[in-house]
Enzyme design. Structure first.
Site, PDB file in Angstrom:
ATOM      1  N   ASP A  71       0.879  -1.153   0.000  1.00 43.65           N
ATOM      2  CA  ASP A  71       0.000   0.000   0.000  1.00 43.65           C
ATOM      3  C   ASP A  71       0.920   1.206   0.000  1.00 43.65           C
ATOM      4  O   ASP A  71       1.903   1.252   0.743  1.00 43.65           O
ATOM      5  CB  ASP A  71      -0.943   0.014   1.201  1.00 43.65           C
ATOM      6  N   ASP A 163       4.138   9.839 -10.648  1.00 37.98           N
ATOM      7  CA  ASP A 163       5.553   9.901 -11.059  1.00 37.98           C
ATOM      8  C   ASP A 163       5.914  11.150 -11.869  1.00 37.98           C
ATOM      9  O   ASP A 163       6.975  11.745 -11.627  1.00 37.98           O
ATOM     10  CB  ASP A 163       5.936   8.650 -11.867  1.00 37.98           C
ATOM     11  N   LYS A 183      14.496   3.548 -11.167  1.00 34.34           N
ATOM     12  CA  LYS A 183      13.453   3.940 -10.207  1.00 34.34           C
ATOM     13  C   LYS A 183      13.526   3.067  -8.964  1.00 34.34           C
ATOM     14  O   LYS A 183      13.452   3.557  -7.843  1.00 34.34           O
ATOM     15  CB  LYS A 183      12.058   3.862 -10.844  1.00 34.34           C
ATOM     16  N   HIS A 188      10.647   4.544  -2.941  1.00 31.45           N
ATOM     17  CA  HIS A 188      10.024   4.024  -1.728  1.00 31.45           C
ATOM     18  C   HIS A 188       9.757   2.514  -1.844  1.00 31.45           C
ATOM     19  O   HIS A 188       9.991   1.746  -0.937  1.00 31.45           O
ATOM     20  CB  HIS A 188       8.720   4.787  -1.493  1.00 31.45           C
TER      21      HIS A 188
HETATM   22  P1  IMP Z   1      -2.767   1.630  -3.596  1.00 33.10           P
HETATM   23  O1  IMP Z   1      -2.991   0.621  -4.665  1.00 33.10           O
HETATM   24  O2  IMP Z   1      -3.922   1.863  -2.706  1.00 33.10           O
HETATM   25  O3  IMP Z   1      -1.491   1.371  -2.857  1.00 33.10           O
HETATM   26  O4  IMP Z   1      -2.596   3.004  -4.375  1.00 33.10           O
HETATM   27  C1  IMP Z   1      -1.411   3.679  -4.471  1.00 33.10           C
HETATM   28  C2  IMP Z   1      -1.594   4.949  -5.291  1.00 33.10           C
HETATM   29  O5  IMP Z   1      -0.554   5.853  -4.876  1.00 33.10           O
HETATM   30  C3  IMP Z   1      -1.362   4.712  -6.779  1.00 33.10           C
HETATM   31  O6  IMP Z   1      -2.558   4.508  -7.475  1.00 33.10           O
HETATM   32  C4  IMP Z   1      -0.676   5.988  -7.208  1.00 33.10           C
HETATM   33  O7  IMP Z   1      -1.637   6.968  -7.454  1.00 33.10           O
HETATM   34  C5  IMP Z   1       0.123   6.381  -5.977  1.00 33.10           C
HETATM   35  N1  IMP Z   1       1.487   5.793  -6.011  1.00 33.10           N
HETATM   36  C6  IMP Z   1       1.994   4.818  -5.213  1.00 33.10           C
HETATM   37  N2  IMP Z   1       3.248   4.507  -5.552  1.00 33.10           N
HETATM   38  C7  IMP Z   1       3.539   5.276  -6.606  1.00 33.10           C
HETATM   39  C8  IMP Z   1       4.700   5.389  -7.429  1.00 33.10           C
HETATM   40  O8  IMP Z   1       5.708   4.685  -7.299  1.00 33.10           O
HETATM   41  N3  IMP Z   1       4.625   6.315  -8.394  1.00 33.10           N
HETATM   42  C9  IMP Z   1       3.530   7.099  -8.597  1.00 33.10           C
HETATM   43  N4  IMP Z   1       2.424   7.010  -7.890  1.00 33.10           N
HETATM   44  C10 IMP Z   1       2.423   6.106  -6.882  1.00 33.10           C
END
Ligand code: IMP
Length: 211
Positions: A71, A163, A183, A188
């Site tokens: 997440d 990004d 990257k 992170h």
């Molecule tokens: P999750 O699937 O709930 O973890 O959503 C994470 C959201 O955070 C993604 O849809 C992106 O919008 C943003 N996000 C997380 N990691 C990245 C990354 O490495 N690059 C760009 N956006 C990210």
């Protein structure tokens, strides 16, 4: 080659994880039929809580297998940490919206929210929590962060999500201007994944790699 299952349908995350795994003797496979499985409600207050929830839930569909879920999101200081755990659905204005918002819509909302914010106050960070679970139980949670500056306009065509707006000062590039391997060295997600691998290597590997 050791197998780890990943609980995501996000192509950008899969690309990031595959780049990280390629540097090690690890194979990352998607959880079988992931998109057909009931979705997890991501209502935790922290990245770690949501990652645990996803990993525990999906590991029940891979008996004996090690399942990781991430997440992640963007915390912007001038927005008191928003979009944070709501990063995926930021443009929807509804944290429990049925589906993620389009990256372009999220980015546009972020650009507008920061329109009047001075350059030196546009600091923020990507945060990633990876949970590893087996048979419904979390075995470990690993976190990584990447500090950057949010640009007023998009730059670069690689990557996903925020990004193109995330400028990484030490490389003088946005994350969307980096290749997948570059990257993962700085991101992170790469940092959290390296912590996960350090932990994973201390385990009795054969019993954690179903064939
Ligand atoms: P999750 O699937 O709930 O973890 O959503 C994470 C959201 O955070 C993604 O849809 C992106 O919008 C943003 N996000 C997380 N990691 C990245 C990354 O490495 N690059 C760009 N956006 C990210």
């Amino acid at each position: 080659m050791h197998r780890i299952f990943i609980a995501t349908s996000n192509a950008g995350k899969i690309r990031d994880f595959s780049a990280a795994a390629a540097l090690w003797e690890v194979e990352i496979l998607p959880v079988t039929n992931f998109s057909l499985l009931p979705a997890v409600v991501e209502d935790g207050n922290t990245f770690a809580a949501n990652a645990r929830k996803k990993a525990e839930n999906y590991s029940r569909y891979v008996p004996g297998g090690l399942v990781i879920a991430d997440d992640s999101g963007l915390e912007v200081d001038a927005l008191a940490g928003a979009p944070g755990v709501h990063s995926a659905r930021y443009a929807a204005n509804d944290p429990q919206a049925a589906s993620n918002s389009a990256d372009e819509a999220n980015n546009l909302k972020l650009i507008r929210a920061l329109e009047t914010v001075a350059q030196e106050k546009r600091t923020g960070r990507f945060v990633c929590a990876i949970a590893a679970a087996r048979d419904g139980a979390t075995l470990g949670v690993f976190e990584g962060t990447a500090e950057g500056i949010i640009l007023p306009e998009a730059r670069g065509a690689n990557g996903f999500g925020y990004d193109p707006l995330f400028y990484f000062p030490s490389l003088k590039k946005t994350f969307a201007e980096l290749g997948a391997e570059e990257k993962v060295q700085h991101s992170h997600r790469g940092q959290a994944f390296r912590k996960f691998l350090e932990w994973y290597r201390t385990f009795d590997l054969p019993s954690y790699s179903p064939t």
